[in-house]
Design an enzyme around this catalytic site. Sequence first.
Site, PDB file in Angstrom:
ATOM      1  N   LYS A 196       0.824  -1.217   0.000  1.00 34.66           N
ATOM      2  CA  LYS A 196       0.000   0.000   0.000  1.00 34.66           C
ATOM      3  C   LYS A 196       0.859   1.269   0.000  1.00 34.66           C
ATOM      4  O   LYS A 196       0.611   2.186  -0.773  1.00 34.66           O
ATOM      5  CB  LYS A 196      -0.934   0.030   1.226  1.00 34.66           C
ATOM      6  CG  LYS A 196      -1.907  -1.142   1.279  1.00 34.66           C
ATOM      7  CD  LYS A 196      -2.898  -0.998   2.437  1.00 34.66           C
ATOM      8  CE  LYS A 196      -2.272  -1.133   3.814  1.00 34.66           C
ATOM      9  NZ  LYS A 196      -1.792  -2.482   4.148  1.00 34.66           N
ATOM     10  N   ARG A 239      -9.623   0.441   9.053  1.00 28.23           N
ATOM     11  CA  ARG A 239      -9.160  -0.915   9.365  1.00 28.23           C
ATOM     12  C   ARG A 239     -10.184  -1.710  10.158  1.00 28.23           C
ATOM     13  O   ARG A 239      -9.934  -2.865  10.494  1.00 28.23           O
ATOM     14  CB  ARG A 239      -7.890  -0.804  10.200  1.00 28.23           C
ATOM     15  CG  ARG A 239      -6.635  -1.349   9.540  1.00 28.23           C
ATOM     16  CD  ARG A 239      -5.501  -1.084  10.517  1.00 28.23           C
ATOM     17  NE  ARG A 239      -4.284  -1.768  10.236  1.00 28.23           N
ATOM     18  CZ  ARG A 239      -3.284  -1.267   9.516  1.00 28.23           C
ATOM     19  NH1 ARG A 239      -3.397  -0.093   8.942  1.00 28.23           N
ATOM     20  NH2 ARG A 239      -2.173  -1.945   9.383  1.00 28.23           N
ATOM     21  N   ARG A 297      11.374  -5.896   4.707  1.00 25.10           N
ATOM     22  CA  ARG A 297      11.241  -4.482   5.084  1.00 25.10           C
ATOM     23  C   ARG A 297      11.798  -4.251   6.488  1.00 25.10           C
ATOM     24  O   ARG A 297      12.418  -3.233   6.751  1.00 25.10           O
ATOM     25  CB  ARG A 297       9.767  -4.070   5.017  1.00 25.10           C
ATOM     26  CG  ARG A 297       9.539  -2.594   5.265  1.00 25.10           C
ATOM     27  CD  ARG A 297       8.117  -2.172   4.962  1.00 25.10           C
ATOM     28  NE  ARG A 297       7.172  -2.593   5.984  1.00 25.10           N
ATOM     29  CZ  ARG A 297       5.847  -2.413   5.913  1.00 25.10           C
ATOM     30  NH1 ARG A 297       5.315  -1.848   4.844  1.00 25.10           N
ATOM     31  NH2 ARG A 297       5.057  -2.811   6.874  1.00 25.10           N
ATOM     32  N   ARG A 323      12.016  -1.288  11.283  1.00 23.74           N
ATOM     33  CA  ARG A 323      10.707  -1.247  11.947  1.00 23.74           C
ATOM     34  C   ARG A 323      10.538  -2.482  12.809  1.00 23.74           C
ATOM     35  O   ARG A 323      10.575  -3.595  12.304  1.00 23.74           O
ATOM     36  CB  ARG A 323       9.615  -1.222  10.867  1.00 23.74           C
ATOM     37  CG  ARG A 323       8.737  -0.016  10.934  1.00 23.74           C
ATOM     38  CD  ARG A 323       7.715  -0.068   9.834  1.00 23.74           C
ATOM     39  NE  ARG A 323       6.491  -0.750  10.264  1.00 23.74           N
ATOM     40  CZ  ARG A 323       5.360  -0.711   9.577  1.00 23.74           C
ATOM     41  NH1 ARG A 323       5.300  -0.056   8.443  1.00 23.74           N
ATOM     42  NH2 ARG A 323       4.306  -1.334  10.028  1.00 23.74           N
ATOM     43  N   ARG A 352      -0.488  -9.686  13.136  1.00 28.38           N
ATOM     44  CA  ARG A 352      -1.064  -8.618  12.305  1.00 28.38           C
ATOM     45  C   ARG A 352      -1.920  -9.202  11.182  1.00 28.38           C
ATOM     46  O   ARG A 352      -2.978  -8.662  10.855  1.00 28.38           O
ATOM     47  CB  ARG A 352       0.048  -7.733  11.746  1.00 28.38           C
ATOM     48  CG  ARG A 352       0.555  -6.751  12.797  1.00 28.38           C
ATOM     49  CD  ARG A 352       1.951  -6.288  12.515  1.00 28.38           C
ATOM     50  NE  ARG A 352       2.096  -5.540  11.287  1.00 28.38           N
ATOM     51  CZ  ARG A 352       3.254  -5.375  10.645  1.00 28.38           C
ATOM     52  NH1 ARG A 352       4.353  -5.920  11.138  1.00 28.38           N
ATOM     53  NH2 ARG A 352       3.310  -4.677   9.552  1.00 28.38           N
TER      54      ARG A 352
HETATM   55  P1  ADP Z   1       1.052  -2.434   7.885  1.00 25.42           P
HETATM   56  O1  ADP Z   1      -0.065  -2.133   6.929  1.00 25.42           O
HETATM   57  O2  ADP Z   1       2.290  -2.867   7.194  1.00 25.42           O
HETATM   58  O3  ADP Z   1       0.651  -3.333   9.016  1.00 25.42           O
HETATM   59  P2  ADP Z   1       0.876   0.267   9.018  1.00 25.42           P
HETATM   60  O4  ADP Z   1       2.019   1.188   8.921  1.00 25.42           O
HETATM   61  O5  ADP Z   1      -0.348   0.585   8.225  1.00 25.42           O
HETATM   62  O6  ADP Z   1       1.502  -1.118   8.607  1.00 25.42           O
HETATM   63  O7  ADP Z   1       0.407   0.088  10.540  1.00 25.42           O
HETATM   64  C1  ADP Z   1       1.306  -0.258  11.564  1.00 25.42           C
HETATM   65  C2  ADP Z   1       0.536  -0.437  12.887  1.00 25.42           C
HETATM   66  O8  ADP Z   1      -0.118   0.808  13.244  1.00 25.42           O
HETATM   67  C3  ADP Z   1      -0.599  -1.461  12.865  1.00 25.42           C
HETATM   68  O9  ADP Z   1      -0.137  -2.773  13.124  1.00 25.42           O
HETATM   69  C4  ADP Z   1      -1.526  -0.919  13.971  1.00 25.42           C
HETATM   70  O10 ADP Z   1      -1.055  -1.252  15.257  1.00 25.42           O
HETATM   71  C5  ADP Z   1      -1.402   0.575  13.833  1.00 25.42           C
HETATM   72  N1  ADP Z   1      -2.450   1.139  12.939  1.00 25.42           N
HETATM   73  C6  ADP Z   1      -2.242   1.731  11.729  1.00 25.42           C
HETATM   74  N2  ADP Z   1      -3.408   2.129  11.189  1.00 25.42           N
HETATM   75  C7  ADP Z   1      -4.385   1.785  12.073  1.00 25.42           C
HETATM   76  C8  ADP Z   1      -5.803   1.908  12.090  1.00 25.42           C
HETATM   77  N3  ADP Z   1      -6.473   2.484  11.077  1.00 25.42           N
HETATM   78  N4  ADP Z   1      -6.487   1.422  13.159  1.00 25.42           N
HETATM   79  C9  ADP Z   1      -5.845   0.868  14.182  1.00 25.42           C
HETATM   80  N5  ADP Z   1      -4.514   0.701  14.236  1.00 25.42           N
HETATM   81  C10 ADP Z   1      -3.774   1.151  13.193  1.00 25.42           C
END
Ligand code: ADP
Length: 190
Positions: free
Chosen positions: A14, A89, A128, A134, A146
């Site tokens: 994404k 999400r 990554r 990270r 996740r």
């Molecule tokens: P990825 O899509 O690779 O898991 P992100 O950078 O989108 O990584 O998100 C990293 C973390 O941030 C998630 O595992 C979650 O804990 C938190 N997070 C991000 N966006 C949301 C959201 N919309 N609602 C709840 N938690 C979120």
Amino acid sequence: MLNIVLFGPPGAGKGTQAAKIIEKYQLVHLSTGDILRGELAAKTTLGVEAKKYMDKGELVPDEVVIGMIESKIGQNTGSKGFIFDGFPRTTAQAEALDKMLNKRNIPITVMLSLEVEKDELVKRLLGRGQDSGRSDDQDVSIIENRIKVYNSETAPVKGFYEKQGKLKSIAGMGSIDEIFNRLCEAIDKA
Ligand code: ADP
């Protein structure tokens, strides 16, 4: 306005594709993951609280991310559109987003859902983790959690947009440019 929800499991690509889409269509990129990592780096109260969830691969509470997005939308109302990356999400987040956008008369145009097999996701995330440092990308059990949370809490958001006739599924395997071309084709038809 062109408002896109870019959707898919962790590691679907994404962030990579969002960067290319915003350049081509001149949209404002709203990534809740990036915003949260910014808060975390700045050690704000919100960041310290969010870290507890992120480190376990759990979702940060809905009210926290909804509030973050609402303030960013308010700051960018004159833009050509938004690309939402990593948000919504949960179904509750999707409902809240619809309310915010309907109030301003700027509905979601399309949801683009990147479809990638699980083995490939784990491989990409571990890669990554090595490059970016990270911490949530370096541990297989956090990654597995996740993906589990994605399947149980996030995947149903697809149904929310499908009911509105806005879902487009895009194959997320292949080269970055191949996937980008598929996304652009779907955007141009939306
Ligand atoms: P990825 O899509 O690779 O898991 P992100 O950078 O989108 O990584 O998100 C990293 C973390 O941030 C998630 O595992 C979650 O804990 C938190 N997070 C991000 N966006 C949301 C959201 N919309 N609602 C709840 N938690 C979120």
